[in-house]
Design a protein around this motif. Sequence first.
Motif, PDB file in Angstrom:
ATOM      1  N   THR A  39       0.831  -1.192   0.000  1.00  0.00           N
ATOM      2  CA  THR A  39       0.000   0.000   0.000  1.00  0.00           C
ATOM      3  C   THR A  39       0.872   1.251   0.000  1.00  0.00           C
ATOM      4  O   THR A  39       1.961   1.265   0.561  1.00  0.00           O
ATOM      5  CB  THR A  39      -0.900   0.041   1.255  1.00  0.00           C
ATOM      6  N   PRO A  40       0.403   2.337  -0.623  1.00  0.00           N
ATOM      7  CA  PRO A  40       1.206   3.564  -0.682  1.00  0.00           C
ATOM      8  C   PRO A  40       1.620   4.081   0.698  1.00  0.00           C
ATOM      9  O   PRO A  40       2.715   4.617   0.856  1.00  0.00           O
ATOM     10  CB  PRO A  40       0.266   4.549  -1.385  1.00  0.00           C
ATOM     11  N   GLU A  41       0.765   3.915   1.714  1.00  0.00           N
ATOM     12  CA  GLU A  41       1.095   4.457   3.032  1.00  0.00           C
ATOM     13  C   GLU A  41       2.229   3.699   3.715  1.00  0.00           C
ATOM     14  O   GLU A  41       2.829   4.189   4.670  1.00  0.00           O
ATOM     15  CB  GLU A  41      -0.138   4.438   3.936  1.00  0.00           C
ATOM     16  N   ALA A  42       2.551   2.496   3.195  1.00  0.00           N
ATOM     17  CA  ALA A  42       3.632   1.722   3.803  1.00  0.00           C
ATOM     18  C   ALA A  42       5.004   2.218   3.382  1.00  0.00           C
ATOM     19  O   ALA A  42       5.972   2.090   4.133  1.00  0.00           O
ATOM     20  CB  ALA A  42       3.488   0.249   3.438  1.00  0.00           C
ATOM     21  N   ALA A  43       5.101   2.774   2.168  1.00  0.00           N
ATOM     22  CA  ALA A  43       6.409   3.155   1.629  1.00  0.00           C
ATOM     23  C   ALA A  43       7.175   4.131   2.527  1.00  0.00           C
ATOM     24  O   ALA A  43       8.375   3.932   2.769  1.00  0.00           O
ATOM     25  CB  ALA A  43       6.242   3.729   0.226  1.00  0.00           C
ATOM     26  N   PRO A  44       6.548   5.196   3.042  1.00  0.00           N
ATOM     27  CA  PRO A  44       7.304   6.114   3.909  1.00  0.00           C
ATOM     28  C   PRO A  44       7.841   5.442   5.169  1.00  0.00           C
ATOM     29  O   PRO A  44       8.954   5.747   5.609  1.00  0.00           O
ATOM     30  CB  PRO A  44       6.280   7.209   4.258  1.00  0.00           C
ATOM     31  N   ALA A  45       7.064   4.515   5.738  1.00  0.00           N
ATOM     32  CA  ALA A  45       7.513   3.818   6.949  1.00  0.00           C
ATOM     33  C   ALA A  45       8.723   2.941   6.637  1.00  0.00           C
ATOM     34  O   ALA A  45       9.707   2.920   7.392  1.00  0.00           O
ATOM     35  CB  ALA A  45       6.388   2.976   7.524  1.00  0.00           C
ATOM     36  N   GLU A 192     -10.493  -4.480  -3.948  1.00  0.00           N
ATOM     37  CA  GLU A 192     -10.318  -3.242  -3.197  1.00  0.00           C
ATOM     38  C   GLU A 192      -8.849  -2.889  -2.992  1.00  0.00           C
ATOM     39  O   GLU A 192      -8.521  -1.773  -2.576  1.00  0.00           O
ATOM     40  CB  GLU A 192     -11.041  -3.321  -1.854  1.00  0.00           C
ATOM     41  N   ARG A 193      -7.946  -3.821  -3.292  1.00  0.00           N
ATOM     42  CA  ARG A 193      -6.518  -3.561  -3.142  1.00  0.00           C
ATOM     43  C   ARG A 193      -5.797  -3.423  -4.483  1.00  0.00           C
ATOM     44  O   ARG A 193      -4.571  -3.288  -4.522  1.00  0.00           O
ATOM     45  CB  ARG A 193      -5.864  -4.693  -2.344  1.00  0.00           C
ATOM     46  N   LEU A 194      -6.510  -3.497  -5.600  1.00  0.00           N
ATOM     47  CA  LEU A 194      -5.866  -3.505  -6.906  1.00  0.00           C
ATOM     48  C   LEU A 194      -5.196  -2.182  -7.258  1.00  0.00           C
ATOM     49  O   LEU A 194      -4.348  -2.140  -8.148  1.00  0.00           O
ATOM     50  CB  LEU A 194      -6.880  -3.882  -7.997  1.00  0.00           C
ATOM     51  N   SER A 195      -5.554  -1.107  -6.579  1.00  0.00           N
ATOM     52  CA  SER A 195      -4.860   0.157  -6.827  1.00  0.00           C
ATOM     53  C   SER A 195      -3.377   0.049  -6.478  1.00  0.00           C
ATOM     54  O   SER A 195      -2.537   0.753  -7.063  1.00  0.00           O
ATOM     55  CB  SER A 195      -5.509   1.293  -6.025  1.00  0.00           C
ATOM     56  N   SER A 196      -3.035  -0.838  -5.535  1.00  0.00           N
ATOM     57  CA  SER A 196      -1.636  -1.053  -5.187  1.00  0.00           C
ATOM     58  C   SER A 196      -0.868  -1.648  -6.361  1.00  0.00           C
ATOM     59  O   SER A 196       0.275  -1.274  -6.633  1.00  0.00           O
ATOM     60  CB  SER A 196      -1.522  -1.986  -3.978  1.00  0.00           C
ATOM     61  N   ALA A 197      -1.496  -2.587  -7.075  1.00  0.00           N
ATOM     62  CA  ALA A 197      -0.860  -3.177  -8.251  1.00  0.00           C
ATOM     63  C   ALA A 197      -0.645  -2.112  -9.321  1.00  0.00           C
ATOM     64  O   ALA A 197       0.424  -2.044  -9.948  1.00  0.00           O
ATOM     65  CB  ALA A 197      -1.720  -4.314  -8.795  1.00  0.00           C
ATOM     66  N   ALA A 198      -1.653  -1.267  -9.533  1.00  0.00           N
ATOM     67  CA  ALA A 198      -1.527  -0.199 -10.527  1.00  0.00           C
ATOM     68  C   ALA A 198      -0.447   0.800 -10.139  1.00  0.00           C
ATOM     69  O   ALA A 198       0.247   1.355 -11.001  1.00  0.00           O
ATOM     70  CB  ALA A 198      -2.871   0.511 -10.704  1.00  0.00           C
TER      71      ALA A 198
END
Length: 412
Positions: A39-45, A192-198
């Motif tokens: 997920t995008p929010e994981a990258a900064p962590a 609901e999680r496919l935006s992560s793949a995109a």
Amino acid sequence: MIGRYASEPVCPTCAANNSTEQVQVHAAPIASAIWLWATPEAAPAIATRDLPTILRAYRRINGLNQIALAELLGYDKSYVSMLETGRRAIADVPSRRHIAARLGLPTHILGVTGTDDAEYRAMLQFGDSTVRLAEIARQAGHAVEAVNELWPLVARLEARAAEGRLERDSLVLLAQARVALGVSLGTVLPEERLSSAARWTGLAVAVAARLDDPTFYAHTLRMHGNELRKAGHVGAAVARLEQSLELSTQPADQGGTLAFLCRATGELGDAERFDTALLEYRRLLDRNTGSGLLFQPFTLREIELRGLLGTGRVIEAGRLVSVTVGTPSAPQWRIIERVTTGEVLAAINERAAAENAFADAIGSAEHHRLPHQIQRAIRATVKTDMAGLTLEAESALQRIRSLLAPQPASSE
């Protein structure tokens, strides 16, 4: 040669490309939480490489309290609380390796190895093979293993890129790994999680645009366009796919792009653009030998069925549904076709045949861990008032979701 991805005495390459016999491929249990970091929010962590920040992010992303995280790590709740607040620090390598393993993180993120050591150089040396083997695994029905193989490579390259120390060869590998990871995630994640793949395929496009390699750029645009379509951004998908088609020169690449373009325009209900893309695909296939997952007669029939239904031509779809052409080139394509066929059969009131197609799709999709195909079946069975199949599909989906959830540490 039998590789590590094979759960049966069958070469994965042969299984992925066998056009005469459908090989049964057994999906391995989901053993890690790797995609939970997608997920995008994981990258900064992750970028901080700070254990307290990573622990808090992990709990937030997965909806865990400190007790659940303590069970996952095999620690006491009070100890986890002290780790999160920085009152306790872990310096020893075995403990950091243990935490990385439980959280599904490459060990270097927690400072166990450096990015300039021999392990990193070896990873670069065999990185291209890692990507290719992961693609073979995905196409043979082992998308879970593909993600497991790609994630450490991508994480290490991402860390190097963040430090501004990627030479051209490593940059090319990063783009290749990003798009392969995105497509693999797009195979195993629920809708609901496919935006992560995109997002991952989009990151690959950003790099490919600067590499002066039109063929690879077209490939990243093609795969990103399809992941955008799956994530619900169909208009943007069409734009990326049309751009890819302009850059593609090989028949198989053009055919793959046209297959995705047919799907996207069909979902938009744009009959004219769908017919144009389908006609171009058919002519291309007539002039060339079909190859790969997307450029072959079986795929042509599936996308035509779906497009006709999407553009309101139910009678035409009904006439085509009884025609069997070719065999699927990968396990997931048979599932995709079964869902589409069930939708068409339901639309022409062939309910018994539709129920059989949906039941087959649901069982196979659970077996191969393809939640969004189950979600497609749920929508179709709800629409056609097949309540028993809807409940069956919802139960299968819940079982897959439970496999994606973090598992407590073993008591052994």
